[in-house]
Design an enzyme around this catalytic site. Structure first.
Site, mmCIF file in Angstrom:
data_model
loop_
_atom_site.group_PDB
_atom_site.id
_atom_site.type_symbol
_atom_site.label_atom_id
_atom_site.label_comp_id
_atom_site.label_asym_id
_atom_site.label_seq_id
_atom_site.Cartn_x
_atom_site.Cartn_y
_atom_site.Cartn_z
ATOM 1 N N HIS A 215 -3.899 57.488 18.406
ATOM 2 C CA HIS A 215 -4.100 57.863 19.810
ATOM 3 C C HIS A 215 -5.393 58.645 20.035
ATOM 4 O O HIS A 215 -6.118 58.410 20.997
ATOM 5 C CB HIS A 215 -2.896 58.683 20.278
ATOM 6 C CG HIS A 215 -2.994 59.131 21.691
ATOM 7 N ND1 HIS A 215 -2.913 58.245 22.747
ATOM 8 C CD2 HIS A 215 -3.213 60.346 22.235
ATOM 9 C CE1 HIS A 215 -3.064 58.906 23.880
ATOM 10 N NE2 HIS A 215 -3.240 60.190 23.592
ATOM 11 N N MET B 176 -10.828 66.339 11.891
ATOM 12 C CA MET B 176 -10.032 66.756 13.038
ATOM 13 C C MET B 176 -8.529 66.523 12.888
ATOM 14 O O MET B 176 -7.734 67.029 13.662
ATOM 15 C CB MET B 176 -10.509 66.006 14.297
ATOM 16 C CG MET B 176 -11.979 66.164 14.601
ATOM 17 S SD MET B 176 -12.514 67.882 14.776
ATOM 18 C CE MET B 176 -11.588 68.424 16.202
ATOM 19 N N GLY C 61 -11.829 71.167 12.270
ATOM 20 C CA GLY C 61 -11.254 71.414 13.604
ATOM 21 C C GLY C 61 -9.736 71.478 13.513
ATOM 22 O O GLY C 61 -9.070 70.476 13.311
ATOM 23 N N THR D 30 -6.356 67.228 10.288
ATOM 24 C CA THR D 30 -5.522 68.193 9.556
ATOM 25 C C THR D 30 -5.320 69.452 10.381
ATOM 26 O O THR D 30 -6.238 70.256 10.540
ATOM 27 C CB THR D 30 -6.164 68.531 8.193
ATOM 28 O OG1 THR D 30 -6.227 67.332 7.424
ATOM 29 C CG2 THR D 30 -5.346 69.553 7.437
ATOM 30 N N ASP D 31 -4.105 69.585 10.905
ATOM 31 C CA ASP D 31 -3.789 70.737 11.746
ATOM 32 C C ASP D 31 -2.456 71.372 11.357
ATOM 33 O O ASP D 31 -1.856 72.096 12.133
ATOM 34 C CB ASP D 31 -3.765 70.306 13.224
ATOM 35 C CG ASP D 31 -2.792 69.156 13.472
ATOM 36 O OD1 ASP D 31 -2.180 68.667 12.502
ATOM 37 O OD2 ASP D 31 -2.636 68.753 14.636
ATOM 38 N N ARG E 239 -9.762 68.059 24.749
ATOM 39 C CA ARG E 239 -10.331 69.287 24.155
ATOM 40 C C ARG E 239 -10.593 69.100 22.669
ATOM 41 O O ARG E 239 -11.537 69.658 22.117
ATOM 42 C CB ARG E 239 -9.490 70.514 24.478
ATOM 43 C CG ARG E 239 -8.056 70.601 23.922
ATOM 44 C CD ARG E 239 -8.017 71.009 22.478
ATOM 45 N NE ARG E 239 -6.826 71.728 22.102
ATOM 46 C CZ ARG E 239 -6.281 71.664 20.908
ATOM 47 N NH1 ARG E 239 -6.756 70.838 19.976
ATOM 48 N NH2 ARG E 239 -5.231 72.401 20.606
ATOM 49 N N LYS F 263 0.431 76.884 24.542
ATOM 50 C CA LYS F 263 0.757 75.450 24.575
ATOM 51 C C LYS F 263 1.975 75.247 23.693
ATOM 52 O O LYS F 263 1.976 75.654 22.531
ATOM 53 C CB LYS F 263 -0.401 74.594 24.072
ATOM 54 C CG LYS F 263 -0.029 73.098 24.101
ATOM 55 C CD LYS F 263 -1.206 72.201 23.821
ATOM 56 C CE LYS F 263 -1.474 72.059 22.351
ATOM 57 N NZ LYS F 263 -2.489 71.009 22.071
HETATM 58 P P1 NAD Z 1 -1.384 58.797 15.632
HETATM 59 O O1 NAD Z 1 -0.015 58.894 15.094
HETATM 60 O O2 NAD Z 1 -1.600 58.111 16.933
HETATM 61 O O3 NAD Z 1 -2.323 58.089 14.542
HETATM 62 C C1 NAD Z 1 -2.259 58.493 13.196
HETATM 63 C C2 NAD Z 1 -3.442 57.913 12.432
HETATM 64 O O4 NAD Z 1 -3.376 58.396 11.079
HETATM 65 C C3 NAD Z 1 -3.453 56.401 12.342
HETATM 66 O O5 NAD Z 1 -4.798 55.949 12.351
HETATM 67 C C4 NAD Z 1 -2.830 56.131 10.970
HETATM 68 O O6 NAD Z 1 -3.231 54.884 10.407
HETATM 69 C C5 NAD Z 1 -3.411 57.277 10.179
HETATM 70 N N1 NAD Z 1 -2.626 57.625 8.982
HETATM 71 C C6 NAD Z 1 -1.347 58.049 8.951
HETATM 72 N N2 NAD Z 1 -0.983 58.276 7.661
HETATM 73 C C7 NAD Z 1 -2.055 57.996 6.896
HETATM 74 C C8 NAD Z 1 -2.304 58.031 5.498
HETATM 75 N N3 NAD Z 1 -1.367 58.424 4.624
HETATM 76 N N4 NAD Z 1 -3.527 57.679 5.050
HETATM 77 C C9 NAD Z 1 -4.491 57.298 5.912
HETATM 78 N N5 NAD Z 1 -4.323 57.230 7.252
HETATM 79 C C10 NAD Z 1 -3.109 57.579 7.730
HETATM 80 O O7 NAD Z 1 -1.946 60.287 15.670
HETATM 81 P P2 NAD Z 1 -3.067 60.910 16.623
HETATM 82 O O8 NAD Z 1 -2.443 61.402 17.875
HETATM 83 O O9 NAD Z 1 -4.217 60.009 16.690
HETATM 84 O O10 NAD Z 1 -3.446 62.236 15.783
HETATM 85 C C11 NAD Z 1 -4.119 62.102 14.542
HETATM 86 C C12 NAD Z 1 -4.086 63.444 13.844
HETATM 87 O O11 NAD Z 1 -4.820 64.405 14.602
HETATM 88 C C13 NAD Z 1 -2.687 64.046 13.673
HETATM 89 O O12 NAD Z 1 -2.601 64.633 12.391
HETATM 90 C C14 NAD Z 1 -2.631 65.122 14.744
HETATM 91 O O13 NAD Z 1 -1.719 66.150 14.442
HETATM 92 C C15 NAD Z 1 -4.072 65.606 14.697
HETATM 93 N N6 NAD Z 1 -4.517 66.336 15.869
HETATM 94 C C16 NAD Z 1 -5.383 67.377 15.647
HETATM 95 C C17 NAD Z 1 -5.853 68.116 16.719
HETATM 96 C C18 NAD Z 1 -6.831 69.234 16.486
HETATM 97 O O14 NAD Z 1 -7.109 70.000 17.409
HETATM 98 N N7 NAD Z 1 -7.416 69.347 15.318
HETATM 99 C C19 NAD Z 1 -5.425 67.811 18.015
HETATM 100 C C20 NAD Z 1 -4.587 66.711 18.216
HETATM 101 C C21 NAD Z 1 -4.139 65.980 17.128
#
Ligand code: NAD
Length: 320
Positions: A136, A218, A291, A220-221, A109, A66
Site C-alpha cells: 500500500h 521506511m 524512518g 521497519t517500524d 506523512r 494516533k
Molecule cells: P503492505 O502489507 O501493503 O505491503 C507489504 C509489503 O512488504 C509487500 O510489498 C510485501 O511483498 C512485502 N513483504 C512482506 N513480507 C516480506 C518479506 N518477508 N520479504 C520481503 N518483502 C516482504 O504494507 P504497507 O502498508 O505497504 O507497509 C509496508 C511497511 O511499512 C510495513 O512494515 C508498515 O508497518 C511500514 N510503515 C512504516 C511507516 C513509517 O512511518 N516508517 C508508516 C507506515 C507503514
C-alpha cells in the site's frame, strides 16, 4: 470538537502540504520545541499490531495521539492493512479538538518524510530510483520521491513480482520508465533506494549497495522487522526521524544490538534541516535514513487536514 473523516482527507492534504508539514515538524524537534512520547505497540496475534504514537509540539500548539496499527488480513477484505485515527487535544486544557482519519495521512506523512530525507541527503544528480516493496505505501513513496529529484527511471523489486504492476502504472503516470529487476540489479543501478516492506528478515544485502547511494528505510517500524543487512548500516552515515525509536523499533535496532553501530552516531534529520549537521559529506558516501514514524508527524498532518476542513466548511462539528 470536530470530526474530519477519512473520506475527506484526499481533498484536503496534498503531498506538498505533507512535505511542508514534515519540514516544520522535524525542525521543531531539532530546536527542542517538540517531542515524541514513547511508542506503545502491542501484538494482537495473527500478525495484527495495535498501538499509540503521541507527542507534544509546544510551539505549534499540537498535542495528540494516533491510535491504530497494522492488520494484515485487511487487504483480503478490500481495506488497507494500516488502520489509524488521529486525536488532537488542546495542550492547555486537554479538551479534545478533533478526531481525524489517519490512513491516508499516514501514507502521506511517511512518504513525505522519506522524500525529505532524499531531498536533503541524496546526490543532486540522482536519476534512478530503486524501490523494494509494492504494498500500500509503495506508490505514495514513489509519488513523493518524484517531487524532490529529477528521476528518469524506477527499478523495483517485490517478493511477489506480480504486485509490481500497480507501481509501474504510477511510474507511467509520472512519466518515469519502470522495470522490475533483481536485487543485484536494483543495488547496482539505483542512486536512491526506498525500502518499504513489512519483512522480518533483510532482503537487500550490504554488497548489493554501491557507494554514493541514499537509502530511505521506511518499512521497519516495529521490533523484529528488518529490510537491509545490518553491516550496511556500519558502512553508512545514519540519519533518522527520532534516535530513540531508531534504536528500538527502527532499522538500526539490529545493527545497534549487534554492536555494529553506536546509537550515538545516528543523527536526527532535523539537525540537517537546521544546519547543525552538514548531511551528506561526499558523493561516495552512503547515507541511510531510518524512518520509524513518529506521533508528531501524525499530529502535524492532522492539524493541516483540520485547518483545511474548517476553511472549506467540511469539518463536522460535535458538541462536547
Ligand atoms: P503492505 O502489507 O501493503 O505491503 C507489504 C509489503 O512488504 C509487500 O510489498 C510485501 O511483498 C512485502 N513483504 C512482506 N513480507 C516480506 C518479506 N518477508 N520479504 C520481503 N518483502 C516482504 O504494507 P504497507 O502498508 O505497504 O507497509 C509496508 C511497511 O511499512 C510495513 O512494515 C508498515 O508497518 C511500514 N510503515 C512504516 C511507516 C513509517 O512511518 N516508517 C508508516 C507506515 C507503514
Amino acid at each position: 470538537m470536530y470530526i474530519v473523516p477519512e473520506v475527506l482527507i484526499a481533498g484536503l492534504v496534498s503531498p506538498a502540504d505533507a512535505f511542508a508539514a514534515m519540514e516544520a515538524c522535524f525542525a521543531a524537534m531539532a530546536r527542542g520545541e517538540a517531542r515524541n512520547f514513547p511508542v506503545v505497540r502491542e501484538a494482537l496475534g495473527g500478525g495484527r499490531q495495535y498501538g499509540f504514537k503521541s507527542g507534544l509540539d509546544a510551539a505549534g500548539g499540537q498535542l495528540g495521539v494516533k491510535a491504530g496499527g497494522y492488520f494484515p488480513g485487511n487487504a483480503a477484505r478490500g481495506i488497507t492493512n494500516h488502520q489509524s485515527t488521529v486525536y488532537l487535544f488542546d495542550p492547555e486544557t486537554g479538551r479534545p479538538i478533533a478526531m481525524v482519519g489517519g490512513n491516508l495521512l499516514t501514507a502521506l506523512r511517511t512518504a513525505a518524510a522519506s522524500a525529505l530525507s532524499i531531498d536533503r541527503l541524496a546526490r543532486q544528480e540522482a536519476r534512478v530510483l530503486g524501490i523494494l516493496g509494492a504494498g500500500h505505501q509503495a506508490q505514495f513513496q514513489l509519488r513523493a520521491a518524484a517531487r524532490v529529484r529529477a528521476f528518469g527511471r524506477v527499478v523495483a523489486w517485490n517478493r511477489s513480482p506480480e504486485k509490481l504492476a500497480r507501481l509501474g502504472a504510477v511510474a507511467a503516470e509520472l512519466g518515469l520508465a519502470f522495470e522490475a529487476v533483481s536485487l543485484d540489479r536494483l543495488g547496482a543501478e539505483a542512486d536512491v533506494i526506498i525500502t518499504i516492506t513489512s519483512s522480518d528478515r533483510f532482503s537487500l544485502r550490504d554488497a548489493q549497495v554501491r557507494p554514493g547511494t541514499h537509502l530511505s528505510c521506511m518499512g521497519t517500524d516495529t521490533i523484529g522487522k528488518q529490510e537491509v543487512e545490518p553491516t550496511l548500516l556500519a558502512r553508512a552515515a545514519l540519519f533518522t526521524d527520532e534516535p530513540a525509536q531508531s534504536v528500538s523499533i527502527g532499522e538500526a535496532q539490529h545493527a545497534v544490538a549487534a554492536g555494529l553501530v553506536a546509537a550515538s552516531s545516528i543523527v536526527p534529520l532535523g539537525d540537517v534541516l537546521t544546519g547543525r549537521h552538514p548531511g551528506r559529506r561526499s558523493d561516495s558516501e552512503i547515507t541511510l535514513y531510518d524512518g520509524t514514524g513518529m506521533g508528531l508527524q501524525d499530529l502535524a498532518v492532522a492539524a493541516v487536514a483540520l485547518r483545511r476542513a474548517q476553511e472549506v466548511g467540511t469539518a463536522l462539528s460535535v458538541a462536547l
